[in-house]
Design an enzyme around this catalytic site. Structure first.
Site, short mmCIF file in Angstrom:
data_model
loop_
_atom_site.label_atom_id
_atom_site.label_comp_id
_atom_site.label_asym_id
_atom_site.label_seq_id
_atom_site.Cartn_x
_atom_site.Cartn_y
_atom_site.Cartn_z
N ASP A 528 0.53 -1.32 -0.22
CA ASP A 528 -0.32 0.10 -0.05
C ASP A 528 0.47 1.28 0.72
O ASP A 528 2.13 1.05 0.12
CB ASP A 528 -0.55 0.17 1.05
CG ASP A 528 -1.90 0.81 1.10
OD1 ASP A 528 -2.38 1.53 0.01
OD2 ASP A 528 -2.18 0.60 2.11
N ASP A 604 -9.20 4.05 -1.61
CA ASP A 604 -10.19 4.45 -0.20
C ASP A 604 -11.22 5.24 -0.96
O ASP A 604 -11.74 6.79 -0.37
CB ASP A 604 -9.16 5.60 0.53
CG ASP A 604 -7.78 5.42 0.99
OD1 ASP A 604 -7.01 3.71 1.41
OD2 ASP A 604 -7.46 6.31 1.26
#
Length: 932
Positions: A528, A604
């Site tokens: 990530d 997100d």
């Protein structure tokens, strides 16, 4: 201010600006704030200064070479037009004698492309053209002045043009004008003495950001000066343009006239904005154009720098009523669809895909950049994640609750809090003191674990990775040659320079079991924050004048950074298992070629209906751009999804390639069993449905690995002439088998569905009732327990309908075949079987079988007769939908032994379904079922 105060300010400001009010667009540049985009976009069409010098043309077996001159500056460039196999051309333009080398992208292509023969068809000096053709009948006419490339299909139809608008630009490298230039410098910079200052030169001299640039408090030194480039690509036969992920926007690209271009620049954007051309985590610079004639062409812009893409949607997209009326009154026609790529630096390196079908184009692209490797079976099952599960007891409680409520689960994920104070390749000594026991507890039930490893390294004395990176020179350097220091989750951080082979080797070795205590081959990796994310950096990323291995600036390679991290991770996991186990990696940053190493997710998102809906076009855009293994955070990363939204999201996620629930650390816990009993039952049913279709998903991913065709597919891929379906992005196909229309609207009792195939006589079967439906637009009733899913007539799907705790425990379970008959009473499908985890299939240890129904015979035969796998799985049931007249009897015939046995049949008159019960035949050898 002390370092921890700086860290607090950076992190607090980062979170506040993104989590409270959504994305703060002020943190990210517009085109007008990006000097090269501003400069290049101001150029007017039709004034191209570039000329192909015909007397310099030469041709070998596969490459046309020539000089191109910018007549405004008298600067020479070198052109190579290369013919590649499978209907592809490559156009490369570089400075002939640059002051410094321009960056040529590495690591993206899956090996050196295979060339095709190229021959001169005609050279017309008077017309200033030369025509060449490849071995498949495609041809290219190169126009000398102004420079233009016209690409023709074998029917001699113009399908694509480069520089039709005259907007192609290459800013040649030159000396910074900080002092009066000498005659020699002027000559070296290619300047003329004409009183008429060229348009681009005017833009450069009057653009304050051409030689150095400020954005907020950040200063970009630009030591090489302006080096932007662009090319316009026109599609004369197209109506729609697709591709260039990643954007939270419609599948069919919209016109950017009057707004910012689509931006390709990997950035960490919390709670991104929808219906936007803003950059987010991925940047894949490939676009496709499709027309009413059913043909598709494509263009791949191989450039890793910041890139903006203007789109002219032409006869589609945002063409409004007013402009249409103006065109009607004036007699003018809508502009042709086109794209224009504009990049900050690099070599002009472009691939042209000639199609002609959508499938051909998608395959031509993956032939260049590679396909996803066959994933382990568990990777296609259900994943449970949260930032963060608190400790080992929390992990144990989660999986036990899944078991207690009969919900299948294959993977539990751990976010950054499992580490020792954000130091990767470590475990928290209190909360995760016994990682081996925790992992063993999972694997005893056939489950796996995924843990996060980000690229930022905590700058803390005594932390072995930081000490090694400092002592061995493994970090990215700042413009002054010192280790670059930024701010991320650990506080003060530096970033490994994955472009250096020794850094990737060091990083890969961290994954070895001896080096990463507490992990096993059943622990997989999540990379990530690898855009890279830098909380206090310009646009929350790394400054462009940082320096990487090879003395390249970050501006040249930015979009490659995440790709190089996952490449290192992949190599580490391969070495860890001694090349015996297929790695699973999830990445947020994506570029062309990412699919060879990792799956992606859409980042997100939020628990909102609009964010559920946008998962479809986002993953479709990735799929046609090579990245089939795509999904979204089920339920949304931010906020809390109420029961209806959560139910609908699970139902949608169960029919997307990557199926993972994930949530923010500050959200209310939302594991399926925490909802009310009815909602949990609906979620359980959705997850179980996913597990029943695992044989189909696994087969499609195997076929993707050998063909390059996407797993999740836009409807126009199989119905390329049905123009009313070209803009639909709320439904899609899974392979050639299922059409899925998730419910993405709140509180509805019915949804509109478009079933394609009116011109081809298709039949579609509701997967719940087996009722046949004809093509067309229909209003489909839905309940909270149903989303519309249809099996295409003429297909056979293999399923497993016995539910277990995990996919590994289903390996030897029996199969059910769903035979959906076409109008001519035929059907076919494929089935792939292997051990689900190793590379033994590359040694011939697998089954790849063809299922076929015709002339009242259902046959099971091996496509690859040289391969075999000793599966214990057998055939439990056959369901045949669309059988108007029931047979009197059926007989199973074993082809290897010649033996036969009668079968029990049940016919359902209400929906014309025949069920064959318990043939109990092995899936390891060929057989027939004959109906009489």
């Amino acid at each position: 201010m002390g370092s921890w105060k700086l860290y607090f300010v950076a992190v607090f400001g980062f979170l506040i600006s993104h989590t409270v009010v959504g994305v703060d667009k002020n943190n990210f540049k517009t085109c007008d704030q990006s000097s090269f985009c501003r400069r290049l976009r101001k150029l007017n069409p039709g004034n191209s200064p570039y000329e192909l010098l015909l007397d310099t043309v030469s041709l070998d077996k596969h490459t046309l070479s020539a000089d191109i001159r910018n007549n405004n500056y008298n600067v020479l460039f070198k052109l190579n037009l290369i013919a590649l196999v499978d209907g592809t051309f490559r156009v490369v333009i570089d400075e002939k004698q640059p002051l410094k080398p321009r960056y040529k992208v590495e690591y993206v292509l899956n090996g050196e492309p295979t060339v095709d023969k190229l021959t001169v068809v005609e050279k017309n000096q008077n017309a200033g053209t030369i025509k060449v053709a490849n071995g498949q009948g495609h041809s290219v006419i190169l126009h000398s002045k102004p420079l233009k490339f016209d690409f023709f299909n074998p029917q001699n139809e113009l399908v694509l043009s480069l520089n039709e608008k005259g907007l192609t630009t290459l800013e040649h490298l030159r000396h910074k004008p900080d002092h009066p230039k000498t005659d020699e410098e002027k000559k070296e910079d290619g300047e003329n003495n004409d009183d008429n200052v060229p348009e681009l030169q005017y833009q450069e001299e009057n653009d304050p950001g051409a030689w150095e640039e400020n954005y907020k408090s950040h200063h970009d030194t630009k030591p090489r000066g302006p080096e932007g480039l662009s090319m316009d690509v026109t599609f004369p036969k197209a109506t729609h343009v697709y591709g260039i992920p990643e954007h939270a926007d419609s599948f069919a690209l919209k016109s950017t006239k009057g707004q910012d271009p689509y931006r390709l620049y990997n950035l960490d954007v919390f709670e991104y904005e929808l219906d936007s051309t803003m950059a987010i985590y991925g940047a894949v610079p490939v676009a496709y154009a499709h027309g009413a004639d059913g043909n598709t062409v494509g263009v791949f812009w191989l450039n890793a720098a910041e890139t903006w893409v203007d789109v002219e949607a032409g006869r589609s997209g945002r063409a409004d009523v007013v402009s249409s009326l103006v065109n009607l009154v004036s007699g003018s026609t809508a502009p042709l669809p086109s794209v224009r790529f504009m990049s900050e630096s690099g070599v002009l390196d472009t691939f042209i895909f000639m199609g002609p079908s959508p499938s051909d184009c998608f395959r031509q692209y993956t032939k260049l950049t590679g396909t996803a490797n066959l994933p382990q079976m568990f990777a296609l099952a259900y994943h449970q994640c949260r930032w963060n599960y608190n400790d080992e007891e929390d992990v144990r409680s989660v999986e036990e609750n899944f078991d207690r409520n009969d919900i299948p689960l294959d993977v539990i994920w751990l976010d950054i809090e499992y580490t020792d104070r954000k130091k990767y390749f470590t475990w928290d000594a209190i909360r995760f003191a016994h990682p081996n026991e925790m992992v063993t507890n999972l694997t005893s039930k056939g489950r796996k674990m995924v843990i996060i490893i980000d690229p930022h390294i905590k700058r803390e004395g005594g932390y072995f990775v930081h000490e090694d990176a400092t002592n061995q020179g493994l970090y990215v350097k700042n413009k002054d040659g010192k280790d670059y220091e930024g701010w991320c989750w650990p506080g003060s951080s530096s970033y490994l320079d994955f472009f250096d082979p020794k850094v990737r080797k060091y990083y890969s070795e961290r994954y070895l079991l001896d080096n990463f205590q507490g992990t096993t081959n059943d622990v997989h990796i999540w990379n990530d924050m690898n855009e890279p994310s830098v909380f206090n950096g310009p646009e929350i990323t790394m400054p462009k004048d940082c320096i990487h291995y090879g003395d390249w600036e970050h501006r040249h390679v930015h979009n490659l950074y995440g790709l190089l991290q996952i490449k290192g991770t992949y190599e580490g996991l391969m070495e860890r298992s001694k090349n015996t186990r297929r790695p699973f990696i999830l990445t947020r940053s994506a570029f062309a070629g990412t699919q060879r190493y990792a799956a992606v997710w859409t980042g997100d998102n939020a628990a909102e209906w609009s964010h559920l809906a946008v998962t479809i076009p986002m993953c479709l855009s990735f799929a046609i751009s090579g990245v089939s293994f795509c999904g979204a955070d089920v339920g949304g990363f931010f906020k809390y999804p109420e029961a209806e939204l959560m139910t609908r999201w699970y139902q949608a996620g169960a029919f997307q390639p990557f199926f993972r629930a994930h949530s923010h650390i500050d959200t209310k816990r939302r594991e399926p069993y925490l909802y009310d009993a009815q909602t949990m039952a609906h979620i359980r049913d959705a997850i179980r449905r996913r597990y029943s279709y695992l044989p189909l998903w696994y087969t499609l991913f195997y076929e993707h690995s050998i063909s390059g065709l996407p797993v999740m597919r836009p409807i126009f891929m199989h119905f390329p002439k049905e123009t009313d379906l070209f803009s639909i992005d709320n439904e899609y196909l899974i392979g050639n088998y299922l059409l899925v229309r998730p419910v993405t609207e709140e509180g509805v009792s019915s949804v509109t569905v478009h079933l394609p195939g009116s011109s081809t006589g298709e039949i579609w079967y509701d997967v719940d009732t087996y009722q046949p439906l004809q093509p067309g637009k229909l209003n489909q009733p839905v309940t909270i327990s149903k989303i519309p899913v249809y099996q295409r007539g003429g297909t056979i799907i293999s399923k497993k309908e016995r539910m277990r705790r995990s996919s590994a425990l289903m390996a030897n379970d029996p199969y059910t075949l769903i035979v959906a008959l076409s109008a001519n009473h035929t059907a076919e499908g494929n089935l792939y079987i292997d051990d689900g985890e190793s590379f033994s299939y590359k040694e011939g240890k697998y089954i790849y079988a063809k299922l076929n129904y015709q002339n009242n015979v259902l046959s099971y035969s091996l496509i690859d007769k040289h391969a075999s796998y000793p599966t214990k799985a057998w055939l439990e049931r056959v369901v045949i939908a669309g059988m108007k007249t029931p047979p009197k009897k059926a007989e199973l015939r074993m082809l290897a032994t010649g033996t036969s046995s009668p079968l029990h049949l049940t016919y359902h008159t209400g929906n014309d379904v025949l069920v064959v019960r318990k043939p109990e035949v092995s899936m390891a050898a060929p057989w027939n079922i004959v109906f009489e």
